[in-house]
Design an enzyme around this catalytic site. Structure first.
Site, PDB file in Angstrom:
ATOM      1  N   TYR A 128       0.847  -1.194   0.000  1.00 18.04           N
ATOM      2  CA  TYR A 128       0.000   0.000   0.000  1.00 18.04           C
ATOM      3  C   TYR A 128       0.879   1.239   0.000  1.00 18.04           C
ATOM      4  O   TYR A 128       1.854   1.307   0.753  1.00 18.04           O
ATOM      5  CB  TYR A 128      -0.910   0.030   1.239  1.00 18.04           C
ATOM      6  CG  TYR A 128      -2.349  -0.140   0.847  1.00 18.04           C
ATOM      7  CD1 TYR A 128      -3.021   0.900   0.214  1.00 18.04           C
ATOM      8  CD2 TYR A 128      -2.997  -1.353   1.033  1.00 18.04           C
ATOM      9  CE1 TYR A 128      -4.323   0.732  -0.211  1.00 18.04           C
ATOM     10  CE2 TYR A 128      -4.305  -1.523   0.611  1.00 18.04           C
ATOM     11  CZ  TYR A 128      -4.968  -0.474  -0.018  1.00 18.04           C
ATOM     12  OH  TYR A 128      -6.246  -0.645  -0.441  1.00 18.04           O
ATOM     13  N   GLU A 151      -0.547   4.836  -0.485  1.00 15.00           N
ATOM     14  CA  GLU A 151      -1.378   6.018  -0.752  1.00 15.00           C
ATOM     15  C   GLU A 151      -0.532   7.282  -0.670  1.00 15.00           C
ATOM     16  O   GLU A 151       0.316   7.423   0.213  1.00 15.00           O
ATOM     17  CB  GLU A 151      -2.525   6.094   0.265  1.00 15.00           C
ATOM     18  CG  GLU A 151      -3.652   5.148  -0.074  1.00 15.00           C
ATOM     19  CD  GLU A 151      -4.812   5.221   0.913  1.00 15.00           C
ATOM     20  OE1 GLU A 151      -4.739   6.008   1.874  1.00 15.00           O
ATOM     21  OE2 GLU A 151      -5.786   4.476   0.704  1.00 15.00           O
ATOM     22  N   ASP A 193      -7.595  13.101 -25.373  1.00 17.18           N
ATOM     23  CA  ASP A 193      -7.655  11.718 -24.884  1.00 17.18           C
ATOM     24  C   ASP A 193      -7.032  10.839 -25.957  1.00 17.18           C
ATOM     25  O   ASP A 193      -7.657  10.535 -26.976  1.00 17.18           O
ATOM     26  CB  ASP A 193      -9.112  11.334 -24.624  1.00 17.18           C
ATOM     27  CG  ASP A 193      -9.247   9.890 -24.153  1.00 17.18           C
ATOM     28  OD1 ASP A 193      -8.253   9.135 -24.230  1.00 17.18           O
ATOM     29  OD2 ASP A 193     -10.353   9.516 -23.715  1.00 17.18           O
ATOM     30  N   THR A 233      -4.541   5.573 -21.943  1.00 19.57           N
ATOM     31  CA  THR A 233      -4.343   4.254 -21.362  1.00 19.57           C
ATOM     32  C   THR A 233      -2.906   3.846 -21.695  1.00 19.57           C
ATOM     33  O   THR A 233      -2.263   4.452 -22.556  1.00 19.57           O
ATOM     34  CB  THR A 233      -5.296   3.213 -21.979  1.00 19.57           C
ATOM     35  OG1 THR A 233      -5.129   3.249 -23.390  1.00 19.57           O
ATOM     36  CG2 THR A 233      -6.746   3.517 -21.634  1.00 19.57           C
ATOM     37  N   LYS A 281      -2.975   0.010 -24.869  1.00 18.01           N
ATOM     38  CA  LYS A 281      -3.438  -0.096 -26.261  1.00 18.01           C
ATOM     39  C   LYS A 281      -2.215  -0.030 -27.175  1.00 18.01           C
ATOM     40  O   LYS A 281      -1.330  -0.849 -27.016  1.00 18.01           O
ATOM     41  CB  LYS A 281      -4.517   0.946 -26.518  1.00 18.01           C
ATOM     42  CG  LYS A 281      -5.742   0.714 -25.608  1.00 18.01           C
ATOM     43  CD  LYS A 281      -6.890   1.685 -25.847  1.00 18.01           C
ATOM     44  CE  LYS A 281      -8.003   1.442 -24.831  1.00 18.01           C
ATOM     45  NZ  LYS A 281      -9.106   2.430 -24.965  1.00 18.01           N
ATOM     46  N   ARG A 330      -2.194  -2.978 -18.415  1.00 19.69           N
ATOM     47  CA  ARG A 330      -3.459  -2.240 -18.292  1.00 19.69           C
ATOM     48  C   ARG A 330      -3.248  -1.098 -17.311  1.00 19.69           C
ATOM     49  O   ARG A 330      -2.624  -1.265 -16.271  1.00 19.69           O
ATOM     50  CB  ARG A 330      -4.554  -3.143 -17.761  1.00 19.69           C
ATOM     51  CG  ARG A 330      -4.899  -4.272 -18.673  1.00 19.69           C
ATOM     52  CD  ARG A 330      -6.294  -4.791 -18.387  1.00 19.69           C
ATOM     53  NE  ARG A 330      -7.252  -4.009 -19.132  1.00 19.69           N
ATOM     54  CZ  ARG A 330      -7.557  -4.245 -20.410  1.00 19.69           C
ATOM     55  NH1 ARG A 330      -6.984  -5.238 -21.065  1.00 19.69           N
ATOM     56  NH2 ARG A 330      -8.447  -3.511 -21.034  1.00 19.69           N
TER      57      ARG A 330
HETATM   58  C1  LIG Z   1     -10.101   2.832 -24.129  1.00 17.40           C
HETATM   59  C2  LIG Z   1     -10.427   4.262 -23.979  1.00 17.40           C
HETATM   60  C3  LIG Z   1     -10.639   4.852 -22.726  1.00 17.40           C
HETATM   61  C4  LIG Z   1     -10.856   4.090 -21.445  1.00 17.40           C
HETATM   62  O1  LIG Z   1     -10.052   3.135 -21.097  1.00 17.40           O
HETATM   63  P1  LIG Z   1     -10.415   2.014 -19.996  1.00 17.40           P
HETATM   64  O2  LIG Z   1      -9.051   1.663 -19.531  1.00 17.40           O
HETATM   65  O3  LIG Z   1     -11.119   0.944 -20.730  1.00 17.40           O
HETATM   66  O4  LIG Z   1     -11.252   2.635 -18.939  1.00 17.40           O
HETATM   67  C5  LIG Z   1     -10.811   6.224 -22.662  1.00 17.40           C
HETATM   68  N1  LIG Z   1     -10.800   6.965 -23.773  1.00 17.40           N
HETATM   69  C6  LIG Z   1     -10.627   6.435 -24.984  1.00 17.40           C
HETATM   70  C7  LIG Z   1     -10.625   7.342 -26.170  1.00 17.40           C
HETATM   71  C8  LIG Z   1     -10.454   5.069 -25.138  1.00 17.40           C
HETATM   72  O5  LIG Z   1     -10.308   4.551 -26.347  1.00 17.40           O
END
Ligand SMILES: *Cc1c(COP(=O)(O)O)cnc(C)c1O
Length: 418
Positions: A52, A54, A198, A224, A227, A233
């Site tokens: 932990y 925090e 984003d 993220t 991807k 993750r």
């Molecule tokens: C995948 C994605 C997210 C969210 O990701 P999670 O890890 O699944 O919550 C946010 N914004 C965009 C544009 C995404 O493609």
């Protein structure tokens, strides 16, 4: 305590082994997924998960955090260097939490957000009415132009003028074209809005230098890490120094408790991998493969939304080739042949989100396996043959065998055995 997983829980081992076989033997074409490296996976499975911590490096609410500080600082420094940003928070558990933290940091409930609508390629967290973003904030949505199926910046400027958003989100989960971040900055400035980029899907392409860079233009950037960036993750928030405190406080204690240090360490490993010249080549190949796949699918008679792709993904509009076939049915037929894609709405889709008229296809995973332009021809032809023969189980089985043979030439995780 020291028993092997196989001794403790053979049921779980069997499930994992089965999915390894599936991941090896199928063409995984979901654009948001990737195969993380052995080093990344090893870090995620480490003892760092036990701690932990925090708070932030140097100011924790728990003792014994010496090495947690080291690992989180390393992740932060590497992310800053990789993207060239002033401040990074590596603690968000996922992309959705990262976006939530940005809204929590910069907005009051009821403030207006201008984001891309889910049905035209945006993410749930960009204001969908089934999501917290649509519930807590006032949402103005943009989409693509009906003719070009691309974002029209004049239209965005009009919407911004009309709705006067406090924050504009640029980014998508199903948009096959580049974002012109400089133009978005102009729109944001014209109405005094924050600009959030984003880049969840395209972070790897940006780090690899094959997509325009939002860093000079956006106030805040979320992504993220699993991807195209090909890490574990998780997610992170990058921002200008002036927003650092607000962002950090929104993540902890605003929304989260203890950070997941094992995945933060794995993020650090992924950032190191992403700074290698090989990673640039990988990202360039993702795009080359997407273009080759798109070209062949078009030759085979499919219509692609906006006519093709600039990035790692494409959207097939099934309606022009097969009027009666929904995205859902097509994706199921392809799964029968060992080809994993996802159904997706196309802009102005007449079908519902659970049915859809489109398929979303991406090349990050097959590129990680080492496939290149020649294989894209085969992949496109497998997709075409499967959908042409979708009512013929025997033919789909034959294609599945051919898919398996192709996959065997590009092994993943050879070191794993169960
Ligand atoms: C995948 C994605 C997210 C969210 O990701 P999670 O890890 O699944 O919550 C946010 N914004 C965009 C544009 C995404 O493609």
């Amino acid at each position: 305590m020291d028993k092997l997983l196989g001794e403790v829980d053979p049921q779980i081992v069997e499930i994992v082994a089965n999915d390894l076989t599936r991941q090896q033997n199928s063409l995984m074409l979901i654009p948001s997924e990737n195969y993380a490296s052995r080093a990344v996976m090893e870090t995620q499975a480490s003892i760092l998960a036990n701690k932990y911590a925090e708070g932030y490096p140097g100011e924790r609410y728990y003792n014994g955090c010496e090495f947690m500080d080291e690992v989180e600082s390393l992740a932060i420094e590497r992310a800053k260097a990789l993207f060239g940003v002033e401040h990074v928070n590596v603690q968000p558990h996922a992309g959705s939490q990262a976006n939530m933290a940005v809204y929590h940091a910069l907005l009051e409930p009821g403030d207006t957000i201008l984001g891309m609508s889910l049905s035209q390629g945006g993410h749930l967290t960009h204001g969908a009415n089934v999501n917290f973003s649509g519930n807590f904030y006032n949402i103005a949505a943009y989409g693509v132009d009906a003719e070009t199926e691309r974002i029209d910046m004049e239209e965005i400027a009009c919407l911004a003028e009309q709705h006067r958003p406090r924050l504009i989100v640029v980014g998508a989960t199903a948009y096959p074209r580049h974002f012109d971040f400089a133009a978005w900055r102009q729109v944001a400035d014209a109405v005094g809005a924050y600009l959030l980029a984003d880049i969840a899907h395209i972070a790897g392409l940006i780090a690899g230098g094959v997509h325009p860079d939002p860093v000079p233009y956006a106030d805040v950037i979320t992504t993220t890490t699993h991807k195209t960036l090909r890490g574990p993750r998780g997610a992170m928030i990058m921002c200008k120094a002036e927003y650092a405190d607000k962002i950090d406080r929104a993540v902890f204690p605003g929304l989260q408790g203890g950070p997941f240090l094992h995945t933060i360490a794995a993020r650090a490993v992924a950032f190191k991998e992403a700074s290698d010249p090989d990673f640039k080549r990988y990202q360039a190949q993702i795009v080359k493969n997407a273009k080759a796949l798109a070209a062949r699918l078009t030759e085979n008679g499919f219509r692609l939304v906006s006519g093709g792709t600039d990035n790692h993904l494409m959207l097939i509009d099934l309606t022009t080739k097969y009027e009666k076939l929904s995205g859902r049915q097509a994706a199921d037929h392809l799964e029968d042949a060992g080809i994993i894609v996802n159904k997706n709405t196309i802009p102005f889709d007449k079908r519902k989100p659970r049915t859809t008229s489109g398929l979303r296809i991406g090349t990050p995973m097959i590129t990680t396996r080492g496939m290149a332009e020649d294989e894209m021809i085969l992949v496109a032809d497998f997709i075409t043959e499967t959908l042409e023969n979708r009512q013929k189980a025997a033919i789909k089985r034959q294609i599945r065998e051919k898919v398996k043979e192709l996959c065997a030439q590009f092994p993943i995780y050879d070191f794993l055995s169960y």
